[in-house]
Design a protein around this motif. Structure first.
Motif, PDB file in Angstrom:
ATOM      1  N   ALA A   1       0.827  -1.208   0.000  1.00  0.00           N
ATOM      2  CA  ALA A   1       0.000   0.000   0.000  1.00  0.00           C
ATOM      3  C   ALA A   1       0.862   1.260   0.000  1.00  0.00           C
ATOM      4  O   ALA A   1       0.397   2.328  -0.393  1.00  0.00           O
ATOM      5  N   ASP A   2       2.102   1.127   0.443  1.00  0.00           N
ATOM      6  CA  ASP A   2       2.978   2.299   0.533  1.00  0.00           C
ATOM      7  C   ASP A   2       3.847   2.481  -0.702  1.00  0.00           C
ATOM      8  O   ASP A   2       4.627   3.432  -0.771  1.00  0.00           O
ATOM      9  N   VAL A   3       3.773   1.544  -1.640  1.00  0.00           N
ATOM     10  CA  VAL A   3       4.700   1.575  -2.776  1.00  0.00           C
ATOM     11  C   VAL A   3       3.991   2.096  -4.030  1.00  0.00           C
ATOM     12  O   VAL A   3       3.106   1.427  -4.560  1.00  0.00           O
ATOM     13  N   PRO A   4       4.363   3.282  -4.506  1.00  0.00           N
ATOM     14  CA  PRO A   4       3.752   3.779  -5.744  1.00  0.00           C
ATOM     15  C   PRO A   4       4.088   2.858  -6.905  1.00  0.00           C
ATOM     16  O   PRO A   4       5.162   2.251  -6.932  1.00  0.00           O
ATOM     17  N   GLY A   5       3.164   2.772  -7.840  1.00  0.00           N
ATOM     18  CA  GLY A   5       3.338   1.862  -8.965  1.00  0.00           C
ATOM     19  C   GLY A   5       4.597   2.119  -9.767  1.00  0.00           C
ATOM     20  O   GLY A   5       5.191   1.199 -10.310  1.00  0.00           O
ATOM     21  N   ASP A   6       5.025   3.385  -9.834  1.00  0.00           N
ATOM     22  CA  ASP A   6       6.196   3.684 -10.656  1.00  0.00           C
ATOM     23  C   ASP A   6       7.501   3.610  -9.864  1.00  0.00           C
ATOM     24  O   ASP A   6       8.556   3.972 -10.361  1.00  0.00           O
ATOM     25  N   SER A   7       7.415   3.148  -8.619  1.00  0.00           N
ATOM     26  CA  SER A   7       8.627   3.086  -7.794  1.00  0.00           C
ATOM     27  C   SER A   7       8.911   1.675  -7.301  1.00  0.00           C
ATOM     28  O   SER A   7       9.663   1.492  -6.346  1.00  0.00           O
TER      29      SER A   7
END
Lengths: 186, 255
Positions: free
Chosen positions: A63-69
Motif C-alpha cells: 500500500a505504501d509503494v507507488p506503482g512507478d517506484s
C-alpha cells in the motif's frame, strides 16, 4: 515446520489486487533483486533467501509503494536486508589472495568464471563506490534513481561513478595480467 | 551544482569499456537464479512459478491455484477471468458465512484465504457485511482464545480511504493489544495482533502492532522468531523511534 509467527507473517489474507500485483512484481523484478544481492557477494542461496525476504517485506508494504517506484523500492529494501545480514557476509575479505581467486575463476568455466571475476573486481572497490557502479553499470538505474536510493546528491552519484570506474579498470587490468600470466604453455 | 557534475557518462558496456571489462559486466548483468531457486522464492512468498516453455516466458500462478502467464509484458489479459474465478469463490464463502453468522469455520485458513481473494469490484461489496461491534472482538482479559474471524473482504478495506469509524476500530485493537501486553497477557496480545493483521492487512497501524507482536514473542521466550521479525521490521520501517525500540528489545543492531 509447524506454524510460527514467521509463517503466519505470510498473510493468509491478501487482497486479490495485491496478490496479482506481487506476482507481477516478482516476475518483473526478482531476477534483478537477486542479482543485485549476488553482486554484494552473497551466494546464490543466500541471495535467494534475501530476495524472498525482500518480497515478504514488499507484500506487507504494498500500500505504501507507488506503482512507478516498485523497482527502486525493491532494490532499496534488498539493500537494507543485505545490511542486516552483516557487512562481512556480503563482501569478500579484502586480504584474500586475488591471484588464487583469479586462477580458480579461470578454471570454473566461461560465463560463471566471468561472473566470479566481476565479483572479484567489485570486491576491490570501496563498498559505496561498488554500490553505485553496480546500480548504474549492471542494473541500469538512472542517476536520479540512484541518488534517491542512496540518499545522496546527484553530484555524489556522478563522482562516485567516476572513481568507481577508475578503480574497476585498475583491478580488471590486474586480472587481465593475472589471466595472461597464468596461461599454461601449449 | 554544475551540469558536468551531475551528468553521468554513457554506460561502460555501451562505450569506453575494454574487452575484458565489457565481458565481465555483461556476464554479471546476464546472471539469473536457477529455475529451482526462482521456484523456491516464489513458493516462499505465496505464489508458485512454473518456468519453461519458450524462452523469455515465465508462468506463475498464485497459491490459490489460478494460473497467470507473463510473456514479456504485463498479464493484464488474465485479470478478468482470474477475478471471475476468485469472485465465485468469494461469493460462495460470503454466502456461507452470511447464512451462518454464528458458525465458526472449521478450517479458518481456507475461509480466510477465500475471503481475502474476493475482488474489489465484486458484487459482494455492493452489500457489505456490517462491521461487528469492536467490543465483541476483543477477548476478555485473561483469555487466550483466538478471536472470531469476520467476513469483511480485505480488498474493500485496503482500497478506499480509511473512514473515521474504521480508524477508531483499528485504534481500539492496537490499544487492546498494548493493554494486554502491559498487564502480562502476552498470549492474548498476540491473538489481538493476529486479528488486527487479518482484519487490516494494509492497516494504518501495521508497524505498531508488529512491534507489539515482537515484544509479546520476547516475553513468551520465543526469541528466535522475535529476532527474525525484528530484523524484518527494521528493514521495513526503520530508522525511527519504533524501529530503535524493537531493535533494542530484540537485541539486534539499531537501524
Amino acid at each position: 515446520m509447524s506454524e510460527t509467527e514467521l509463517t503466519r507473517e505470510r498473510p493468509a489474507i491478501v487482497p486479490e489486487a495485491d496478490r496479482l500485483r506481487l506476482t507481477r512484481m516478482f516476475v518483473d523484478h526478482h531476477v534483478m533483486v537477486w542479482r543485485s544481492l549476488r553482486r554484494r557477494g552473497l551466494s546464490p542461496d543466500e541471495a535467494a533467501d534475501a530476495t524472498q525476504e525482500t518480497f515478504m517485506i514488499a507484500l506487507g508494504r504494498l500500500a505504501d509503494v507507488p506503482g512507478d517506484s516498485e523497482r527502486a523500492f525493491l532494490i532499496g529494501t534488498a539493500r537494507r536486508v543485505a545490511f542486516t545480514l552483516g557487512r562481512k557476509t556480503f563482501r569478500w575479505q579484502l586480504d584474500d589472495d586475488m591471484d588464487q581467486r583469479i586462477s580458480s575463476a579461470r578454471d570454473a568455466g566461461d560465463e560463471h568464471a566471468d561472473v566470479q571475476l566481476c565479483d572479484i573486481a567489485l570486491s576491490k572497490l570501496s563498498p559505496e563506490l561498488a554500490e553505485t557502479f553496480v546500480l548504474y553499470e549492471i542494473e541500469g538505474l538512472s542517476s536520479p534513481e540512484i541518488a534517491a536510493l542512496l540518499e545522496v546528491p546527484l553530484g555524489s552519484v556522478a563522482s562516485r561513478l567516476r572513481r568507481a570506474r577508475e578503480q574497476f579498470r585498475e583491478v580488471v587490468t590486474r586480472i587481465e595480467r593475472g589471466l595472461l600470466s597464468s596461461k599454461r604453455p601449449p | 551544482m554544475s551540469k558536468q557534475e551531475t551528468d553521468l557518462p554513457e554506460r561502460l558496456r555501451a562505450a569506453g569499456a575494454s574487452v575484458l571489462e565489457r565481458r565481465l559486466l555483461e556476464a554479471a548483468g546476464a546472471e539469473r537464479p536457477a529455475r529451482e531457486l526462482s521456484e523456491r522464492m516464489a513458493r516462499a512468498i505465496g505464489i508458485s512459478m512454473v518456468t519453461g516453455g519458450s524462452a523469455g516466458t515465465e508462468s506463475v500462478k498464485t497459491d490459490i491455484g489460478v494460473p497467470a502467464v507473463k510473456a514479456t509484458s504485463a498479464s493484464t489479459w488474465l485479470v478478468p477471468w482470474v477475478s471471475g474465478a476468485l469472485l465465485a469463490v468469494g461469493l460462495v464463502v460470503g454466502i456461507l458465512v452470511a447464512n451462518h453468522p454464528g458458525a465458526r469455520p472449521s478450517a479458518a485458513t481456507t475461509v480466510r484465504t477465500a475471503v481475502s481473494s474476493a475482488p474489489a469490484a465484486s458484487s459482494a461489496l455492493a452489500q457489505p457485511v456490517p462491521a461487528p461491534a469492536r467490543t465483541a472482538e476483543v477477548p476478555p482479559a485473561g483469555s487466550d482464545e483466538p478471536l472470531p474471524r469476520v467476513a469483511v473482504p480485505a480488498s474493500a478495506r485496503s482500497r478506499r480511504e480509511t473512514p473515521a469509524g474504521e480508524l477508531a476500530d483499528q485504534i481500539a485493537l492496537v490499544d487492546a493489544a498494548r493493554s494486554a501486553l502491559a498487564s502480562g497477557g502476552a498470549q492474548r496480545a498476540l491473538a489481538i495482533v493476529r486479528d488486527y493483521q487479518s482484519q487490516y492487512p494494509s492497516g494504518t497501524f501495521r508497524p505498531e502492532v508488529s512491534a507489539v507482536k515482537i515484544e509479546a514473542l520476547i516475553k513468551m521466550g520465543r526469541t528466535a522468531e522475535a529476532r527474525t521479525l525484528a530484523q524484518r521490521f527494521v528493514v521495513a520501517y526503520g530508522p525511527g523511534p519504533l524501529a530503535a525500540r524493537v531493535a533494542r528489545l530484540a537485541q539486534i543492531p539499531a537501524p
